[in-house]
Design an enzyme around this catalytic site. Structure first.
Site, PDB file in Angstrom:
ATOM      1  N   GLU A  63       0.826  -1.192   0.000  1.00  7.08           N
ATOM      2  CA  GLU A  63       0.000   0.000   0.000  1.00  7.08           C
ATOM      3  C   GLU A  63       0.866   1.249   0.000  1.00  7.08           C
ATOM      4  OE1 GLU A  63      -2.429  -2.638  -0.407  1.00  7.08           O
ATOM      5  OE2 GLU A  63      -3.262  -0.606  -0.393  1.00  7.08           O
TER       6      GLU A  63
ATOM      7  N   ASP B 233       1.769 -14.338  13.223  1.00  8.95           N
ATOM      8  CA  ASP B 233       0.535 -14.930  12.698  1.00  8.95           C
ATOM      9  C   ASP B 233      -0.361 -13.769  12.251  1.00  8.95           C
ATOM     10  OD1 ASP B 233      -1.821 -16.213  12.160  1.00  8.95           O
ATOM     11  OD2 ASP B 233      -1.840 -17.403  14.005  1.00  8.95           O
TER      12      ASP B 233
ATOM     13  N   HIS C  97     -10.520  25.860   3.540  1.00 10.58           N
ATOM     14  CA  HIS C  97     -10.476  27.026   4.403  1.00 10.58           C
ATOM     15  C   HIS C  97     -11.420  28.126   3.935  1.00 10.58           C
ATOM     16  CE1 HIS C  97      -8.845  30.789   6.121  1.00 10.58           C
ATOM     17  NE2 HIS C  97      -8.643  30.009   7.168  1.00 10.58           N
TER      18      HIS C  97
END
Lengths: 397, 397, 397, 397
Positions: C90, C295, C386
């Site tokens: 990713e 795991d 903003h």
């Protein structure tokens, strides 16, 4: 010491709701147990009025009722000041809510908003496999108008808003969402959904193996995540901004201290897996429900909720509560019983067109109780334990 | 149309619980709202008896009360047959529970077992960091005897069984577990824990930044996972095995059909994120709580529970319900109020030594309601929808 | 277009973990599917090393691995700076965690604390009724020493700390809590509990109807409330206080903005019924788990957690994360595999005595990712939106 | 013994994904820690291929990969037999899934169905009060087409299906539901929702105080009730009916025994507050995710699920699993990495149009693992503990 009761409760199939039958039952119970049911028998009305409300009528529970307020509500349905009837046997409850009412009244009143309004019945359809169940889901969407017509034909107040669908395995859970006028509506939606489902299952649904009118996704008389997300009854918000000076003066604490406590309460709730991050919504709701002829068992749903607060730069404290599943009625159920009707009338909430007003007053009352108990916890700590650990100021202030 | 109330509720600091003061309040409320509070004022007792139970006393809510039964209980505390008082305004409720009582009585009665009994207050201690919080956890274990001594000194009925500990970040949530005799005990444990914590914070706890008496892990007046796991009040089980013939005869359905419905209800509950996989525990509990002077807001906790059933090879049906958080009292609170005391006496549950007996009767009653409503759902489906989809027999039968 | 595979995967019962057998399987798979498994076959080790780790061995998944850091940890087991290996596909994940590591390093490092350490197996015992189940609960308490002796005899690293008990109906769920040295321990505790239960059921338990080694209360490879409350694996906290200036400089936002976002995230989590009120604990944990031979399926448990923060008066921001169920190992499982061992060695976490150190580094890494993503969400909003709504300053600042 | 690292990880802004840069980083890490990163550096591809997948690239984690199968799937997208690549270091995992594949293949294969397909981003809008928030909710419904147009303009694969709305206090949480082609889609929907929200906040929303792109209701990388109800990624079901003879022959147990265990597992899950009433969905999902280049952190969501079973009169056993939040991709993310692509190709799942096929294969694999482990638990008990308590047959058989 096993209790054996040979007697059976008498019942008059012709007219069971009479003073005589009530007395007859009290007598049987009294003789079987050796108890004189004097006060239970001291009710002030003709038993004929409770026909449809109870079977085996023998008298009444007299629950102490106090008044708190005035409560100042700036709602869309409830507008102005109200004396709030609270039926309870828990000392300090009325006083505590009353203190919150004073605080919020001086703060300019509580804004209330009903966000959603919907009552459910959730049948489950079991199919031969998941594909048939999925196809049925599409069929339901396509036939929504037909289904609604059948459902709504059962009661002029039942309006079917939508049908939510939930899928697991080869099951399709439908959650029928209705508005039900000013009744609680549980029975109304059961009847309407029963009719709708009878029509549906009569259409030769492909692969249908089994149908049942409730698969526990309603979820009636119990809290659930789906209710939290999608409302059962009224979803109602109450909001107030309490000026800093008022918090100190009336509650003997500060917005900063309350805000810090909010952080801890949020963590405690998340950790506990609690259905409410507030203090005691259930107390005020229960006391109003008993007083006002509501279905008190719905406290199971109504006790869930969300408290959200903000601390302003100037120390003012914004406080809101959201009750996602508040089921209230101003028609039907217990609303026409004598004391219950009087209490609804005190609130201007008896009869058609008043259910949202009642929801707003309940929510405003709950907010008062949260502010009052929350402050009591914080200020008590502040005072009594000050010497031992108060030298460390609360970290977020 | 804003309601304005100029009047204030009168209060007599010297003696506020009198007929005169109650009437004075009803008059103020009545004049402000135009409502005549006739029935609210029609109570049958001297208001002095509700001192300690309510503030702002103005009268009573008269909640219709019916009797169901006899209920046959084979408990360790409740043994034999009981007429059960149920206060409600929901039609069919008493009849439905009564049907379940008949079924279970003919099945030989309901076995009830109180598994646990504990009431909590859960303060939170915030430290400078997680290590200080962890060290405090060890300190609490080491000083348990001291802490218990301080806590128990506040009330002769408060017995501190253990202190559970839960950790998040730099916080340590303690969950004080007490037995409280036959009182509900919420106030008792608050007082005891307050004293214990005052002593603890006075010991110069290293790194303590903040303390508060409740961090929402108690969890009071709301359901939580921690209550489900570790009990709040009584944890009580009711069990019955209903012979196949009886199910058909009384309930017009079969064990196999009920068992199939149980599978669907379990899935619906898991999917919904519901706190109870049963039907309507809350109904019976609420009706008994109102009748018997219990803290009705505790329906929030008591409405959670677990239904577990087994289908025997011969078609008999084993049915059990478990209520993990049933808070009942036979002393204190509302138990001494006139009608409430009479109802407790009818059950042989008034006064010391009776709380577990009451818990057993409540659980047995809940079981009757589950069997009755569950059967109604299933049998209705069976009959009315038979033609359309009944040709496919339920798959697990 | 139905795919039919006539071939079967070859297996050599004598020695299945060889390059030849791996190639044979790749060939069968390749021929059946028309895929050349070139890269899967490009592993750098003798397949004999994966004996005990996998069956049907055919090669490897090559997961891209990046380094982030140095991460500065002030733990009890992990002390100093660490390069952290993260295996992921990713994009931005490594960079984002790296940014958080820079921030916290400049803030003086992250304090880490292992609060609890326990691994479970939870058998269920079903009895003839709830009383027999309750009696068994007492029997377990009385025989704890015997039970422990049997359980611990199965493995020198298995130490039985306690047996939690949970009751529903006629069932008694036991939750055996072990420490397991520096292994993950799931298999160890299964074997130990199996032995203990064999001994227990051999004692002629009165009323026992059924026993099974797991009744889903462990709860393995899935999140649960009981794990949140009582830990599975390590319960570990990471804390940091970030100076106001640093937040602005590195993260382009403020403590006040982050704190406001925390309030919203808490509400979103409560509303969603989420198991974590943070952003993405799972990302960092997963990437470290893959890199370090853990795991990885235990991400199911480890993805739950609690973020708790405080805003100081001076704008500094205290941030903590708690992972209640972090299962890590530095012995056994996949820790000795070639790349995995190298990564553990980079952290100084290979072999006995290192599991808590690894837990601390994982927690510190998670904290970095939470700060980084949280800031990104807030600052992006702050900048890009903003003009449109930024004129209203965030309410709690 | 504090570890101090003076060195910093090198980075080449021009071209960071090269063998040289990977080696340079391994050298820095190696020198700082004294570890030789031989195996981590033994990857078989040009690092240029991982650009966009990772930063700070230094090599690979080599995760052992085994093949199981053939798995026989009767899906709508996956049809026929498949060898399933599983990357894991947990011994017995591949063998156990393989056993389930054999069982279900002999039973005629597994039916799979994708029920829903949707990916979310859930911004929160905070208003001045609950009424403004509610009004905004109506505004969103009215402007859905505009919002969708803006969102979909950001990516040709992003299709906005609907916007769910959730309300608390003065907040409105929106949950944007997209389909995202065959990508996982988390980044796609973030970008699309960001654009949509920028447009929305630019419309001068009345009373808007604050906006943030995620308010934790998505819920990304964590389980939640809302995901269980409304899906995140694919909602997929796998079903099989296993003949009685086959259960005995392959699994050494009976449908009745498995069904009884299902009852206990359901109760354990409800009691534990677990997010999955099955055994170990996460194991198979994780092993396939690592092998096939999926975002493994999504095991956090995918580990939740529902097992629903039925016992037929003839002893056959219907078993279904439902995964409500299975996020899979066959394009983008890690799907094009060398070993990952090979594994996807083995399944015929590489590239556009294959995501649902992959979802079906994952679900079928999960089902195999549940049958296999479930049977192992039951049969082991049956054999080893037979003498001690087997004389009492399981009650529901």
């Amino acid at each position: 010491m096993r209790t054996v009761i040979a007697a059976r409760l008498p019942r008059d199939p012709a007219n069971d709701h009479t003073r005589d039958m009530a007395e007859a039952r009290r007598r049987v119970v009294g003789e079987a147990t050796g108890v004189t049911l004097e006060h239970v028998g001291a009710f002030s009305f003709d038993p004929a009025v409770v026909r449809g409300n109870i079977e085996g009528f023998g008298g009444v529970a007299q629950v102490p009722l106090g008044f708190a307020g005035p409560l100042l509500v700036d709602g869309e349905h409830a507008l102005g000041e109200f004396f709030v009837p609270l039926a309870t046997s828990e000392g300090t409850l009325v006083a505590s809510y009353g203190r919150g009412m004073r605080l919020t009244r001086e703060a300019g009143g509580i804004t209330t908003t009903v966000i959603d309004d919907v009552m459910q019945r959730a049948p489950v359809f079991v199919f031969c496999d998941a594909r048939a169940a999925r196809a049925f889901g599409g069929w339901v969407d396509e036939h929504f108008d037909d289904i609604r017509a059948v459902a709504e034909a059962t009661d002029s107040f039942a309006h079917l808003v939508r049908i939510e669908q939930y899928a697991v395995g080869k099951m399709r859970f439908l959650r029928f969402d209705y508005t039900t006028g000013d009744a609680g509506g549980q029975n109304m939606v059961t009847k309407a959904t029963h009719a709708a489902c009878a029509w549906m299952t009569g259409q030769g649904l492909s692969g249908l193996e089994h149908f049942t009118l409730s698969g526990n996704l309603d979820t009636d008389k119990k809290h659930s995540a789906v209710n939290n997300l999608h409302t059962r009854g009224k979803r109602v918000v109450a909001e107030v901004t309490v000026p800093a000076a008022l918090i100190e003066q009336v509650m003997h604490t500060t917005g900063a201290a309350l805000y810090h406590q909010r952080q801890l309460s949020n963590m405690g709730s998340l950790l506990a897996g609690a259905v409410n991050n507030g203090a005691h919504y259930a107390n005020g709701i229960t006391a109003m429900f008993i007083a006002c002829g509501q279905d008190v068992a719905n406290v199971a749903e109504a006790s869930a909720g969300f408290s959200y607060t903000e601390l302003r730069e100037n120390g003012d404290y914004y406080f809101s509560i959201t009750i996602p599943s508040l089921i209230v009625a101003t028609c039907g159920g217990g609303t026409e019983l004598p004391t219950q009707r009087e209490c609804l009338e005190v609130l201007g909430c008896f009869g058609p067109g008043k259910a949202r007003k009642l929801a707003e007053i309940v929510a405003a009352t709950v907010l008062c109780g949260e502010l009052s108990l929350g402050s009591a916890i914080v200020s008590d700590q502040w005072v009594s334990s000050h010497e031992s650990f108060g030298r460390n100021p609360p970290p977020s202030t």
